[in-house]
Scaffold this motif. Structure first.
Motif, PDB file in Angstrom:
ATOM      1  N   ASN A 404      18.875 -40.958  -4.737  1.00  0.00           N
ATOM      2  CA  ASN A 404      20.190 -40.336  -4.867  1.00  0.00           C
ATOM      3  C   ASN A 404      20.494 -39.949  -6.315  1.00  0.00           C
ATOM      4  O   ASN A 404      19.751 -40.281  -7.242  1.00  0.00           O
ATOM      5  CB  ASN A 404      21.290 -41.261  -4.310  1.00  0.00           C
ATOM      6  N   ASN A 405      21.622 -39.264  -6.487  1.00  0.00           N
ATOM      7  CA  ASN A 405      21.995 -38.708  -7.779  1.00  0.00           C
ATOM      8  C   ASN A 405      22.326 -39.791  -8.807  1.00  0.00           C
ATOM      9  O   ASN A 405      22.332 -39.522 -10.006  1.00  0.00           O
ATOM     10  CB  ASN A 405      23.199 -37.777  -7.585  1.00  0.00           C
ATOM     11  N   TRP A 406      22.589 -40.998  -8.363  1.00  0.00           N
ATOM     12  CA  TRP A 406      22.854 -42.100  -9.279  1.00  0.00           C
ATOM     13  C   TRP A 406      21.538 -42.570  -9.921  1.00  0.00           C
ATOM     14  O   TRP A 406      21.392 -42.568 -11.144  1.00  0.00           O
ATOM     15  CB  TRP A 406      23.521 -43.258  -8.540  1.00  0.00           C
ATOM     16  N   ILE A 407      20.610 -42.979  -9.076  1.00  0.00           N
ATOM     17  CA  ILE A 407      19.397 -43.615  -9.597  1.00  0.00           C
ATOM     18  C   ILE A 407      18.542 -42.631 -10.396  1.00  0.00           C
ATOM     19  O   ILE A 407      17.859 -43.020 -11.353  1.00  0.00           O
ATOM     20  CB  ILE A 407      18.587 -44.250  -8.438  1.00  0.00           C
ATOM     21  N   THR A 408      18.591 -41.348 -10.054  1.00  0.00           N
ATOM     22  CA  THR A 408      17.804 -40.367 -10.807  1.00  0.00           C
ATOM     23  C   THR A 408      18.435 -40.031 -12.150  1.00  0.00           C
ATOM     24  O   THR A 408      17.832 -39.320 -12.955  1.00  0.00           O
ATOM     25  CB  THR A 408      17.630 -39.076  -9.992  1.00  0.00           C
ATOM     26  N   ASN A 409      19.643 -40.543 -12.382  1.00  0.00           N
ATOM     27  CA  ASN A 409      20.309 -40.314 -13.666  1.00  0.00           C
ATOM     28  C   ASN A 409      20.676 -41.625 -14.363  1.00  0.00           C
ATOM     29  O   ASN A 409      21.621 -41.681 -15.147  1.00  0.00           O
ATOM     30  CB  ASN A 409      21.554 -39.457 -13.457  1.00  0.00           C
ATOM     31  N   GLY A 410      19.909 -42.678 -14.056  1.00  0.00           N
ATOM     32  CA  GLY A 410      20.048 -43.937 -14.773  1.00  0.00           C
ATOM     33  C   GLY A 410      21.241 -44.770 -14.388  1.00  0.00           C
ATOM     34  O   GLY A 410      21.701 -45.593 -15.193  1.00  0.00           O
ATOM     35  N   ALA A 411      21.755 -44.589 -13.150  1.00  0.00           N
ATOM     36  CA  ALA A 411      22.938 -45.336 -12.728  1.00  0.00           C
ATOM     37  C   ALA A 411      22.639 -46.182 -11.498  1.00  0.00           C
ATOM     38  O   ALA A 411      21.835 -45.798 -10.636  1.00  0.00           O
ATOM     39  CB  ALA A 411      24.097 -44.384 -12.443  1.00  0.00           C
ATOM     40  N   ASN A 412      23.296 -47.305 -11.414  1.00  0.00           N
ATOM     41  CA  ASN A 412      23.127 -48.262 -10.321  1.00  0.00           C
ATOM     42  C   ASN A 412      24.281 -48.102  -9.336  1.00  0.00           C
ATOM     43  O   ASN A 412      25.425 -48.418  -9.661  1.00  0.00           O
ATOM     44  CB  ASN A 412      23.102 -49.685 -10.884  1.00  0.00           C
ATOM     45  N   LEU A 413      23.988 -47.606  -8.149  1.00  0.00           N
ATOM     46  CA  LEU A 413      24.994 -47.493  -7.087  1.00  0.00           C
ATOM     47  C   LEU A 413      25.113 -48.855  -6.417  1.00  0.00           C
ATOM     48  O   LEU A 413      24.382 -49.191  -5.491  1.00  0.00           O
ATOM     49  CB  LEU A 413      24.586 -46.415  -6.080  1.00  0.00           C
ATOM     50  N   ARG A 414      26.050 -49.662  -6.887  1.00  0.00           N
ATOM     51  CA  ARG A 414      26.153 -51.045  -6.425  1.00  0.00           C
ATOM     52  C   ARG A 414      26.713 -51.160  -5.006  1.00  0.00           C
ATOM     53  O   ARG A 414      26.355 -52.069  -4.258  1.00  0.00           O
ATOM     54  CB  ARG A 414      27.062 -51.846  -7.366  1.00  0.00           C
ATOM     55  N   SER A 415      27.622 -50.266  -4.658  1.00  0.00           N
ATOM     56  CA  SER A 415      28.274 -50.365  -3.355  1.00  0.00           C
ATOM     57  C   SER A 415      28.472 -48.963  -2.804  1.00  0.00           C
ATOM     58  O   SER A 415      28.881 -48.052  -3.538  1.00  0.00           O
ATOM     59  CB  SER A 415      29.620 -51.080  -3.486  1.00  0.00           C
ATOM     60  N   MET A 416      28.176 -48.769  -1.521  1.00  0.00           N
ATOM     61  CA  MET A 416      28.321 -47.459  -0.902  1.00  0.00           C
ATOM     62  C   MET A 416      28.768 -47.625   0.543  1.00  0.00           C
ATOM     63  O   MET A 416      28.367 -48.565   1.224  1.00  0.00           O
ATOM     64  CB  MET A 416      26.992 -46.689  -0.974  1.00  0.00           C
ATOM     65  N   ASN A 417      29.609 -46.701   0.984  1.00  0.00           N
ATOM     66  CA  ASN A 417      30.085 -46.731   2.368  1.00  0.00           C
ATOM     67  C   ASN A 417      30.215 -45.305   2.864  1.00  0.00           C
ATOM     68  O   ASN A 417      30.410 -44.367   2.080  1.00  0.00           O
ATOM     69  CB  ASN A 417      31.430 -47.452   2.462  1.00  0.00           C
ATOM     70  N   ARG A 418      30.132 -45.114   4.164  1.00  0.00           N
ATOM     71  CA  ARG A 418      30.225 -43.801   4.766  1.00  0.00           C
ATOM     72  C   ARG A 418      31.092 -43.849   6.013  1.00  0.00           C
ATOM     73  O   ARG A 418      31.335 -44.923   6.588  1.00  0.00           O
ATOM     74  CB  ARG A 418      28.836 -43.279   5.152  1.00  0.00           C
ATOM     75  N   ASP A 419      31.607 -42.669   6.411  1.00  0.00           N
ATOM     76  CA  ASP A 419      32.342 -42.513   7.666  1.00  0.00           C
ATOM     77  C   ASP A 419      33.518 -43.484   7.770  1.00  0.00           C
ATOM     78  O   ASP A 419      33.832 -43.972   8.864  1.00  0.00           O
ATOM     79  CB  ASP A 419      31.401 -42.706   8.863  1.00  0.00           C
ATOM     80  N   THR A 420      34.155 -43.780   6.646  1.00  0.00           N
ATOM     81  CA  THR A 420      35.250 -44.746   6.631  1.00  0.00           C
ATOM     82  C   THR A 420      36.346 -44.281   5.689  1.00  0.00           C
ATOM     83  O   THR A 420      36.079 -43.982   4.522  1.00  0.00           O
ATOM     84  CB  THR A 420      34.754 -46.134   6.167  1.00  0.00           C
ATOM     85  N   GLN A 421      37.583 -44.225   6.183  1.00  0.00           N
ATOM     86  CA  GLN A 421      38.725 -43.952   5.315  1.00  0.00           C
ATOM     87  C   GLN A 421      39.020 -45.207   4.496  1.00  0.00           C
ATOM     88  O   GLN A 421      39.071 -46.316   5.038  1.00  0.00           O
ATOM     89  CB  GLN A 421      39.944 -43.561   6.144  1.00  0.00           C
TER      90      GLN A 421
END
Length: 755
Positions: A404-421
């Motif tokens: 993803n766009n985080w890891i390819t730019n030196g960032a750690n995506l610690r938490s992710m969620n989808r399909d949720t308000q």
């Protein structure tokens, strides 16, 4: 064949049948053609005529508070009426526990009038209340001397840093009243005395739609009239554009302290790029939709200065298009290269963004190095927190976690969620900012604490146990909650309160990182199922010496499992039920903090593979000069989905059209003047389906004439619809001519026979 037709036409009964059938066919062709042409331009109208609901009257509506540059002594308020109102005013009164007996009248300082897309004119009025006492509650109402709103209340800020809460809302955009209203109200319910709400752009879908703005205000209810609204514009505040919606400055009175290097720059960023200081926090709004060379340079210079001159301890920056994208293969490289170094240089505390219709939170890997003693990189870091969130019902497809766009730019995506308000509550105290991200149902999904000493030593720590309350849980001037001072890196630990817990318990703020506290009914050894009765005496009080990191012994007698060190296996989601400490029975894979690998979805159900197949893009020219205009058409996308048009190889976003009900779209944009001449590729991506279509284009030197020009006006689905409609009309006219001709001939024959 001619004989059959002659007999059918000569027979009155058969003739009527043929004519009726012809009329039906003609009407069907006309309707079909018109329908196709209309579908290519937009959605079907709603079941209830919007003008019936949203027509303005003398009764004030859409009342909203927005901050000034001096929120301790002044307050902006705006509202809408019909054009019949000529003396807009505010009545301001001291807080009282009964009916208002006296008040001060303040006239509106500005009125903006314009016609809506629904055919009726409206007026927006703004008044600025001045000479207010700091940290004081007031009552107010708006009207014209004869017709009034209800009495609302607000409280001014303190002139010094004091605890407060604010809310965060991502894109609302679609079905705002139907669905986003739940998110707005759930957040307000969680912190009913929050002092502000930060909206991250795409408040609505179409910038000129009065009904959509009406839905946005209706979704918030009276919330907008009780707390300060800080909004940042998204790309849909420019859709269809090309300028920022006229509603923005009419209904939002934001500070006029944005970039002003030239008169043109000042006009571009007036009241959409701004800052305000509130009780120790500098809130900064940026405009991610205005990033051409001059605009981006002006914002970047202004941002650096605004952060450099921040008089407070904390900084919160909001804009729409994220530095690190979560979904749809997006890459906002221009924004990242310009603003990321500024955020890191000043160690901004919160960077809040929307646009991706999913949730993501993380940081640079570089900030997980050289941590304070006892801190763990699996749960801690020392730099800015980058967050992307969504409030409304539209959802996009997250990118692969491994690429993803985080890891390819030196960032750690610690938490992710989808399909949720989702919504966020933010509690600010002297030495801590505490953030919770909750689902619209109220379940905790993600949380973290930012602690900072007065000399700037900072630590961000993941948290898994939610808090029952915050400063915004009670009035700031009445029954304000007492909050313990959090432990900060390098400081002497502060003992927790020693008073026994009450019922219901008052949950003290945990330290950073939090010290696990015993539950009220721990067991000496965990079992597969919790015991019905406690088997060991719980500790009566919290520990008096919290440690800087979680200990491995939260109970009086150490357990074999679970351990308190982070596991290497990702959890499905962080703990959703707030408790005072670890439960007496562990789950299958317990952890005390979110792991470094984020969840990929709230459920394990696989997502269906997109079945949409876009057709070839049609371009208005094969070669266009840098700075020139290009039009394109396409088909085969998901109906009604948002699209993104980019120019590659170094991605530059040209715009965000929307597919119609048939999955077709048309778009006109401009090639940035700074694009080098040569062969490039235009890529159109469906932001919900993920499918793409592309076409090659030659970017020519500045001022060069376009090559390979073609007219797109008479191609595609719209032209087909218009052609069918025209064919239907022609058939109707032909049948009419036949009828008229035969009637004329029969009448003429009879008259000739009797003459």
């Amino acid at each position: 064949m001619n004989g059959v037709l002659t007999r059918m036409v000569n027979s009155p009964k058969r003739r009527n049948t043929v004519l009726a059938g012809g009329l039906i066919a003609a009407l069907a062709l006309t309707t079909l053609g018109s329908g196709i042409a209309y579908a290519a331009g937009g959605l079907a109208p709603p079941a209830v005529k919007p003008a019936t609901i949203y027509t303005a009257t003398a009764v004030p509506d859409r009342v909203i508070l927005t901050p000034t540059t001096t929120p301790a002594s002044t307050q902006n308020v705006s509202w809408r009426t019909s054009t019949d109102v000529t003396a807009p005013q505010v009545q301001l009164a001291a807080m009282t526990d009964g009916p208002v007996a006296s008040w001060t009248t303040i006239s509106a300082v500005s009125t903006t009038e314009f016609a809506t897309d629904l055919g009726y004119p409206i007026k927006y009025h703004t008044a600025t209340l001045t000479g207010l006492a700091e940290a004081t509650s007031y009552l107010y109402r708006v009207g014209d001397g004869d017709t009034w709103s209800e009495w609302f209340e607000f409280a001014t800020a303190s002139s010094t840093p004091q605890p407060f809460s604010f809310l965060v809302q991502g894109d609302a955009q679609n079905d705002v009243k139907s669905y986003a209203s739940r998110t707005f109200r759930a957040a307000f319910e969680a912190r009913p005395y929050a002092k502000a709400v930060v909206h991250l752009g795409d408040l609505i879908d179409t910038d000129v739609a009065d009904a959509e703005w009406g839905e946005w205000f209706s979704a918030a209810g009276y919330e907008n009239a009780y707390l300060n609204v800080m909004a940042t514009p998204g790309n849909h505040e420019y859709y269809p554009g090309p300028l920022l919606t006229k509603y923005w400055k009419a209904q939002f009175e934001f500070p006029e302290n944005g970039p002003a290097q030239t008169p043109e720059i000042q006009a571009t960023f007036s009241e959409n790029t701004y800052f305000t200081d509130y009780q120790g926090v500098r809130f900064i709004s940026l405009n991610g939709s205005q990033i051409n060379t001059a605009d981006l340079a002006a914002q970047t210079e202004w941002l650096d200065q605004a952060l450099e001159e921040n008089p407070g301890k904390w900084s919160v920056v909001s804009f729409h298009q994220p530095v690190f994208s979560v979904t749809s293969g997006r890459d906002n490289k221009i924004i990242r290269e310009a603003w990321l170094p500024i955020f890191e240089k000043h160690n901004v505390d919160l960077v809040l963004q929307g646009h991706d219709h999913a949730y993501g939170r993380g940081n640079l890997f570089a900030n997980e190095q050289n941590l304070p003693a006892g801190a763990d990189a699996a749960t801690s870091q020392t730099g800015p927190v980058y967050m992307v969130t969504v409030a409304g019902p539209k959802m996009y497809v997250p990118d692969d976690l491994a690429t993803n766009n985080w890891i390819t730019n030196g960032a750690n995506l610690r938490s992710m969620n989808r399909d949720t308000q989702m919504y966020q509550t933010v509690d600010v105290t002297n030495d801590e900012i505490y953030v919770e991200s909750r689902k619209v149902t109220g379940e905790l999904f993600d949380a973290f604490s930012i602690t900072k000493t007065d000399d700037g030593v900072k630590l961000v720590t993941d948290v898994t146990v939610g808090r029952d309350s915050g400063p915004g849980s009670a009035r700031s001037t009445v029954n304000a909650p007492e909050r313990p001072t959090p432990v900060v890196p390098g400081a002497v630990p502060t003992p927790e309160p020693t008073t026994p817990p009450t019922t219901p318990p008052t949950t003290p703020e945990p330290t950073a990182p939090p010290t696990p506290e015993p539950t009220t009914a721990p067991t000496p050894q965990p079992t597969v199922e919790p015991t019905s009765e406690p088997t060991a005496e719980p500790t009566a009080e919290p520990t008096s010496e919290p440690t800087a990191v979680p200990t491995a012994e939260p109970t009086a007698e150490p357990t074999t499992e679970p351990t308190t060190t982070p596991t290497t296996e990702p959890t499905t989601e962080p703990t959703t039920g707030p408790t005072a400490g670890p439960t007496s029975a562990p789950t299958t894979a317990p952890t005390t903090a979110p792991t470094t690998v984020p969840t990929s979805a709230p459920t394990t159900d696989p997502q269906p593979t997109p079945t949409y197949t876009p057709g070839a893009l049609q371009l208005s020219a094969t070669g266009v000069a840098a700075g020139g205009q290009i039009s394109l058409k396409g088909s085969g996308f998901k109906p009604n989905e948002d699209l993104e048009v980019q120019l590659h190889s170094d991605p530059v976003t040209l715009g965000y059209p929307t597919a119609d009900a048939s999955g077709n779209f048309s778009f006109t944009g401009r090639i940035p003047a700074g694009i080098p001449a040569g062969t490039h590729t235009i890529v159109v991506r469906g932001l919900e389906s993920g499918v793409t279509a592309e076409a090659t284009i030659e970017v020519l030197p500045l001022g060069a004439p376009s090559t390979g020009v073609r007219d797109l006006a008479n191609t595609g689905v719209v032209a087909l619809g218009l052609w069918l409609a025209a064919a239907g009309i022609a058939l109707l006219l032909g049948i009419g001519a036949v009828l008229f001709g035969r009637r004329f001939n029969r009448t003429g024959t009879r008259q000739g026979g009797t003459a």
